[in-house]
Design a protein around this motif. Structure first.
Motif, PDB file in Angstrom:
ATOM      1  N   ASN A 168       0.773  -1.285   0.053  1.00 45.63           N
ATOM      2  CA  ASN A 168       0.044   0.098  -0.013  1.00 45.63           C
ATOM      3  C   ASN A 168       0.779   1.279   0.092  1.00 45.63           C
ATOM      4  O   ASN A 168       0.267   2.327  -0.364  1.00 45.63           O
ATOM      5  N   ASN A 169       2.231   1.181   0.305  1.00 48.50           N
ATOM      6  CA  ASN A 169       3.148   2.306   0.170  1.00 48.50           C
ATOM      7  C   ASN A 169       2.293   3.692   0.764  1.00 48.50           C
ATOM      8  O   ASN A 169       2.596   4.607   0.106  1.00 48.50           O
ATOM      9  N   GLY A 170       2.221   3.550   2.136  1.00 49.87           N
ATOM     10  CA  GLY A 170       1.820   4.733   2.752  1.00 49.87           C
ATOM     11  C   GLY A 170       0.217   5.132   2.523  1.00 49.87           C
ATOM     12  O   GLY A 170      -0.094   6.236   3.150  1.00 49.87           O
ATOM     13  N   SER A 171      -0.471   4.372   1.714  1.00 49.99           N
ATOM     14  CA  SER A 171      -1.821   4.666   1.474  1.00 49.99           C
ATOM     15  C   SER A 171      -2.762   3.867   2.221  1.00 49.99           C
ATOM     16  O   SER A 171      -2.534   2.790   2.628  1.00 49.99           O
ATOM     17  N   PRO A 172      -4.100   4.209   2.664  1.00 50.00           N
ATOM     18  CA  PRO A 172      -4.932   3.501   3.325  1.00 50.00           C
ATOM     19  C   PRO A 172      -5.352   2.336   2.546  1.00 50.00           C
ATOM     20  O   PRO A 172      -5.919   1.387   2.829  1.00 50.00           O
ATOM     21  N   GLN A 173      -5.396   2.491   1.011  1.00 49.67           N
ATOM     22  CA  GLN A 173      -5.900   1.609   0.109  1.00 49.67           C
ATOM     23  C   GLN A 173      -4.957   0.395  -0.048  1.00 49.67           C
ATOM     24  O   GLN A 173      -3.561   0.737  -0.360  1.00 49.67           O
TER      25      GLN A 173
END
Length: 272
Positions: A168-173
């Motif tokens: 997810n690389n820092g994303s909530p998704q």
């Protein structure tokens, strides 16, 4: 460098200097504990990108605190001249380089990890054979909690030798995938529509994120991959389970046959 020269480099520690060092030590420990407790506590009460950004500040602030404490302590211990600093740090670096090569490699990789951020607190990453959520990025290692609720500590030195897969690389998704294997004799367009509807009606679905159905023909049948995003990355396993069970039930109800690969016969003489 002889003993007399080394002694000349260091200041004589009086009561005031010892008090300063004690205050620096306790102040550093207190600030680190405060950062490691307060920011995660606050982040767990937020959602979305704000939570991830706040968690990502923990290792950065801790690094700044440690460097600041070191810079404050050195002038108290050593006469702050250029010659003295070069001599001390040169000797110290050479000794540590031989004695703590692997540890130093992990520390350097930890500084690189803070700067490049291949993983942050709250990210789901795959390092080697370990997949889990990043819960702590330390100076030497990163801690992952696996889906089986195991805490795994991995040295940052793996950055030099292992690929880091960040889901997810820092994303909530975070994208989830559910696989289905069907007998080749079927209506592919109908299957794609059915799988799309199953994802669209999931209570875990993040609306506004794309839904994709990917098909690939295999010798034994057709493989379908249903790809979609849950509302929160921590729901990924419940989301994938929901997609799998409801889609399979609907496929069977609609009369679609699942692919079956016959078991390979046991070689003669293998038993007994």
């Amino acid at each position: 460098m002889d003993t007399e020269t080394i002694n000349d480099l260091f200041r004589r520690l009086d009561t005031g200097a010892l008090l300063d060092l004690t205050l620096i030590l306790f102040g550093t420990v207190a600030l680190i504990l405060l950062v490691q407790k307060a920011l995660p506590w606050l982040a767990n009460r937020l959602h979305g990108k704000s939570r991830h950004y706040l968690l990502a500040l923990v290792p950065l602030l801790r690094l700044i605190i440690v460097i600041g404490a070191f810079l404050l302590a050195v002038p108290t211990l050593i006469e702050p001249s250029l010659q003295n600093m070069v001599a001390i740090f040169g000797s110290l670096g050479l000794a540590l380089g031989f004695a703590l090569k692997d540890y130093a490699s992990s520390l350097v990789a930890g500084i690189v990890a803070v700067g490049e951020a291949p993983y942050r607190n709250g990210d789901w990453v795959q390092i080697g054979d370990t997949y889990g959520e990043v819960t702590h990025v330390g100076m030497r290692a990163v801690n992952l909690v696996t889906p089986d609720d195991n805490l795994v500590s991995i040295p940052h030195a793996k950055l030099w030798t292992e690929p880091i897969s960040n889901a997810n690389n820092g994303s909530p998704q975070l994208q989830c995938t559910a696989d289905f294997y069907l007998h080749p004799a079927h209506d592919g367009a109908r299957v794609r529509e059915l799988l799309f509807d199953v994802a669209l009606t999931s209570p875990y679905l993040a609306l506004g994120e794309p839904i994709a159905v990917v098909a690939a023909e295999q010798p034994w049948g057709t493989r379908y991959r249903l790809r979609a995003y849950p509302i929160d990355a921590r729901q990924q396993f419940r989301f994938a389970t929901d997609l799998t069970l409801r889609a399979k039930a609907e496929l069977l109800r609609q009369g679609f046959r699942m692919a079956a690969v016959p078991a390979r016969p046991e070689p003669a003489g293998a038993s007994g």
